[in-house]
Design a protein around this motif. Structure first.
Motif, mmCIF file in Angstrom:
data_model
loop_
_atom_site.group_PDB
_atom_site.id
_atom_site.type_symbol
_atom_site.label_atom_id
_atom_site.label_comp_id
_atom_site.label_asym_id
_atom_site.label_seq_id
_atom_site.Cartn_x
_atom_site.Cartn_y
_atom_site.Cartn_z
ATOM 1 N N TYR A 178 0.867 -1.371 0.201
ATOM 2 C CA TYR A 178 -0.119 -0.332 0.393
ATOM 3 C C TYR A 178 0.833 1.180 0.122
ATOM 4 O O TYR A 178 2.052 1.552 0.359
ATOM 5 C CB TYR A 178 -0.837 0.315 1.151
ATOM 6 N N TYR A 179 0.409 2.317 -0.128
ATOM 7 C CA TYR A 179 0.781 3.793 -0.462
ATOM 8 C C TYR A 179 0.078 4.280 0.779
ATOM 9 O O TYR A 179 -1.373 4.459 0.626
ATOM 10 C CB TYR A 179 0.887 3.806 -2.038
ATOM 11 N N ILE A 180 0.716 6.147 1.067
ATOM 12 C CA ILE A 180 -0.442 6.975 1.295
ATOM 13 C C ILE A 180 -0.480 7.653 0.400
ATOM 14 O O ILE A 180 0.374 8.966 -0.377
ATOM 15 C CB ILE A 180 0.083 7.462 2.865
ATOM 16 N N LYS A 181 -2.001 8.304 0.267
ATOM 17 C CA LYS A 181 -2.899 9.256 -0.539
ATOM 18 C C LYS A 181 -2.651 10.737 -0.289
ATOM 19 O O LYS A 181 -3.130 10.948 1.374
ATOM 20 C CB LYS A 181 -3.835 8.106 -1.089
ATOM 21 N N SER A 197 -2.294 -1.611 -5.770
ATOM 22 C CA SER A 197 -3.103 -2.126 -6.973
ATOM 23 C C SER A 197 -3.991 -1.694 -7.234
ATOM 24 O O SER A 197 -4.371 -1.489 -8.112
ATOM 25 C CB SER A 197 -3.664 -3.615 -6.327
ATOM 26 N N ASP A 198 -4.719 -0.710 -6.620
ATOM 27 C CA ASP A 198 -5.500 0.330 -6.679
ATOM 28 C C ASP A 198 -5.202 1.747 -7.482
ATOM 29 O O ASP A 198 -5.494 2.520 -7.816
ATOM 30 C CB ASP A 198 -6.450 0.748 -5.984
ATOM 31 N N PHE A 199 -3.891 1.696 -7.736
ATOM 32 C CA PHE A 199 -2.462 3.215 -7.973
ATOM 33 C C PHE A 199 -2.705 3.305 -9.583
ATOM 34 O O PHE A 199 -2.523 2.426 -10.448
ATOM 35 C CB PHE A 199 -1.677 2.818 -7.872
ATOM 36 N N ARG A 204 -3.027 10.202 -10.556
ATOM 37 C CA ARG A 204 -1.318 9.926 -9.372
ATOM 38 C C ARG A 204 -2.053 11.189 -8.154
ATOM 39 O O ARG A 204 -2.633 12.253 -8.050
ATOM 40 C CB ARG A 204 0.435 10.116 -9.330
ATOM 41 N N ASP A 205 -2.154 9.796 -7.199
ATOM 42 C CA ASP A 205 -3.113 10.071 -5.361
ATOM 43 C C ASP A 205 -1.708 10.102 -4.142
ATOM 44 O O ASP A 205 -2.199 10.944 -3.577
ATOM 45 C CB ASP A 205 -4.393 10.097 -5.559
ATOM 46 N N GLU A 206 -0.241 9.886 -4.503
ATOM 47 C CA GLU A 206 0.659 9.619 -3.565
ATOM 48 C C GLU A 206 0.445 11.337 -2.632
ATOM 49 O O GLU A 206 0.684 12.005 -3.219
ATOM 50 C CB GLU A 206 1.769 9.375 -4.248
ATOM 51 N N ASN A 207 0.417 11.216 -1.050
ATOM 52 C CA ASN A 207 0.747 12.298 -0.439
ATOM 53 C C ASN A 207 2.777 12.728 -0.555
ATOM 54 O O ASN A 207 3.164 11.903 0.170
ATOM 55 C CB ASN A 207 0.277 11.907 0.859
ATOM 56 N N VAL A 208 2.620 13.365 -1.409
ATOM 57 C CA VAL A 208 3.993 14.077 -1.539
ATOM 58 C C VAL A 208 5.097 14.896 -0.621
ATOM 59 O O VAL A 208 5.623 14.359 0.332
ATOM 60 C CB VAL A 208 4.262 15.167 -3.022
#
Length: 240
Positions: A178-181, A197-199, A204-208
């Motif tokens: 997972y990643y942090i959106k 897998s939903d990225f 793109r919606d990752e929390n930079v």
């Protein structure tokens, strides 16, 4: 088998206090290797032969059983969980490796530039999501996790929350990436977690900001060592 590494002194700084060893600049000669073998052989019981397995250009010692070696080909070998924790995202592991390489090459002053380069890539979203995502292995069943949460026996965790929300029958030993959106307001990481897998690379919606903060955490963690490395490099330059 005995592995021999070459380390310079710490320019008068106590290794026990700073736990930092810079690389020497002079090449190890065959005579020096032979002398080392003979000296070691004298300390060992009869019948035990000493063979130099490999030589390295530099060694970085962080703490007991946690160190890095610089091979003659310029590769970095890292040993010990403190320097290559599985809890780190890939970009963090790469940053630590590159930072240590700069220290072993006697270029600690380049570390801030390295940090800025990583921030630029995060903010410009240049990396694939596998550089930012984290993979956790479930240790408890989902029912046991629920029970622990209900009994305040543990904190909520992103991997388990995602497993519960998925509706799938995850079991202990299963892995979740997972990643942090990014979110409209600041929330706990487990609430902002999203399955890798939903990225969607097109949206793109990752929390930079979250990942840049993690980069800065590494700078703070190793700040003392990088400062000492810079100081030692300056002292050696003045000595020349």
């Amino acid at each position: 088998m005995v592995r021999q590494t070459r380390c310079a002194s710490d320019a008068g700084v106590s290794p026990a206090k700073l736990q930092l060893h810079a690389a020497g600049t002079a090449a190890t000669t065959e005579n020096q290797v032979d002398e080392l073998q003979r000296a070691l052989a004298k300390e060992l019981p009869p019948g035990i032969d000493v063979e130099i397995d490999e030589q390295f250009d530099a060694m970085f010692s962080y703490k007991a059983k946690n160190y890095a070696l610089l091979t003659k080909a310029g590769d970095v070998i890292i040993k010990g969980g403190a320097l290559k924790s599985r809890g780190l995202e890939k970009f963090q592991r790469v940053f630590v490796e590159e930072m240590i390489k700069l220290i072993m090459k006697g270029k600690p002053e380049a570390i801030p530039q390295l940090r800025d380069e990583f921030e630029r890539k995060i903010r410009n979203r240049e990396w694939k999501i596998d550089m930012l995502m984290k993979t956790d292995t479930l240790q408890d069943s989902l029912d046991k996790y629920r029970a622990k949460i209900a009994g305040s026996a543990r904190n909520r965790a992103a991997a388990y929350e995602l497993a519960l929300a998925s509706g799938r029958n995850y079991k202990p030993g299963d892995q979740i990436s997972y990643y942090i959106k990014a979110t409209p307001k600041k929330v706990p990481a487990y609430e902002a977690a999203k399955l890798a897998s939903d990225f969607d690379p097109q949206n793109r919606d990752e929390n930079v900001d979250y990942y840049v903060a993690k980069l800065d955490d590494l700078m703070k963690k190793f700040g003392g060592l990088t400062a000492v490395a810079s100081s030692s490099a300056k002292q050696e330059s003045l000595a020349l």
